[in-house]
Design an enzyme around this catalytic site. Structure first.
Site, PDB file in Angstrom:
ATOM      1  N   LYS A 104       0.909  -1.308   0.058  1.00 31.89           N
ATOM      2  CA  LYS A 104       0.027  -0.059   0.060  1.00 31.89           C
ATOM      3  C   LYS A 104       0.916   1.231   0.000  1.00 31.89           C
ATOM      4  CE  LYS A 104      -0.088  -0.334   5.124  1.00 31.89           C
ATOM      5  NZ  LYS A 104      -1.047  -0.756   6.043  1.00 31.89           N
TER       6      LYS A 104
ATOM      7  N   TYR B 170      17.226  30.188   8.625  1.00 33.69           N
ATOM      8  CA  TYR B 170      15.827  30.864   9.015  1.00 33.69           C
ATOM      9  C   TYR B 170      15.886  31.215  10.394  1.00 33.69           C
ATOM     10  CZ  TYR B 170      13.797  30.629   4.201  1.00 33.69           C
ATOM     11  OH  TYR B 170      13.654  30.827   3.115  1.00 33.69           O
TER      12      TYR B 170
END
Ligand code: PLP
Length: 345
Positions: free
Chosen positions: A33, A242
């Site tokens: 899956k 950042y």
């Protein structure tokens, strides 16, 4: 080239499947899956079919349709989600076997596709998918008279061998199914490792094939190699990335590498994660950006061309720990921007 390379070792996946198969006497299926946990259901499915897997599990019918194209006729493809409204043509045309989860799904199935194979999923305590004991007793005789190809359930705590839930679910599953003729399946990777009581006629490993816990002995399957774009010296007091979240205390050598959270490298792992330059562990410094990450390469002799985030030195589970998640999420998050290479060692 600034493209990172994700190498997927199909040979290791097949070796893991064979090792798990050797642990039990019944059939060993393969759960593919979510695009085989992010690694490519077509390639993984074909390799496993060649190695001997005859039954595959996917989550939804659409995944089954694309897997059928890759595998061709022959292998059995089962759908955990069962038979949903609108699935009939997909199930019929791709010859998929829905795991029926409720009386509603059962009615839909026999009405839309009479005679089409199906399995039954029972809820033995997880409360996620499948018929509960009361629902099952109402439907049991009718359902069994239609010859389901499999009767299955799923364990909630199989990665913790000592957890009382395992025995509770085993007991419940037995109560619901002892004496029936249809083949039975209870266990994924974790349950396979719990021993023969949990094996029944078929096991359904997923994560163990892909090198993840709880299968400790699994061969590692993925390597993620990320190019260094730029290297700079950073003085004490200067910051990287950042929000200035990392500030150099000593003179530092910082490499900027070409991958980020857009590639599935979970931003929250930044403060705890490492990459490897050859045999040397290097700390990630500063915030993980969308496409870039800062790495302290001060301990490395020669400036590396590439670093490894996943591979021999760092497993999906080590990385998962840094992100406060599980190996499954690391794998299924792996991005689409990587060059994907398949090997068979
Ligand atoms: C995902 C899944 C599996 C495979 O589980 P792993 O822990 O990856 O081995 C098996 N059965 C069901 C019902 C699943 O949802």
């Amino acid at each position: 080239m600034a493209q990172s390379v994700l190498t997927i070792d199909l040979g290791a996946i097949c070796a893991n499947w064979r090792a798990l198969a050797a642990m039990n006497d019944g059939e060993t299926a393969a759960v593919v899956k979510a695009n085989a946990y992010g690694l490519g259901a077509d390639r993984v499915g074909k390799a496993l079919a060649e190695t001997g897997a005859r039954t595959f599990f996917v989550a939804i019918a659409e995944e089954g349709v694309s897997l059928r194209k890759a595998l061709g006729a022959g292998p059995t493809i089962c759908v955990f989600g069962g038979h949903m409204d609108g699935d009939a043509a997909l199930l019929r045309d791709a010859n998929l076997v829905p795991m029926i989860n409720s009386i509603d799904q059962m009615l839909r199935h026999v009405e839309a596709l009479p005679g089409h194979p199906f399995g039954i999923q029972l809820d033995s305590g997880m409360n996620r998918l499948g018929m509960e004991p009361a629902e099952w007793s109402a439907l049991r005789d009718i359902a069994l008279s239609q010859n389901p190809v499999l009767v299955m359930s799923h364990l909630a705590c199989a990665d913790e061998p000592g957890h009382g839930m395992n025995e509770y679910q085993l007991h419940t599953f037995r109560q619901m199914t002892d004496g029936i003729d249809a083949p039975r399946s209870l266990s994924a990777t974790g349950g396979t490792l719990l021993g023969p009581d949990y094996h029944f006629d078929m096991t359904r490993p997923g994560i163990g094939l892909y090198g993840g816990l709880p299968y400790v002995e699994a061969r590692p399957v993925v390597t993620l190699s990320i190019p260094v774009i730029q290297v700079r010296d950073v003085n004490p007091g200067e910051s990287v990335g950042y929000a200035n979240s990392w500030v150099a205390r000593v003179p530092s050598k910082i490499a900027t590498i070409a991958a980020g959270y857009a590639d599935g490298i979970i931003r929250a792992m930044g403060p705890k994660a490492n990459v490897w330059a050859g045999e040397t562990r290097c700390k990630i410094v500063g915030r993980i950006s969308m496409d870039l990450i800062g790495v302290d390469i001060g301990a490395v002799k020669n400036v590396p061309e590439r670093v490894e985030l996943l591979g021999q030195h760092q497993s999906v589970d080590t990385l998962a720990d840094a992100a406060g998640t599980i190996g499954y999420e690391i794998l299924t998050s792996l991005g689409t921007r990587y060059a994907r290479k398949y090997t068979t060692t």
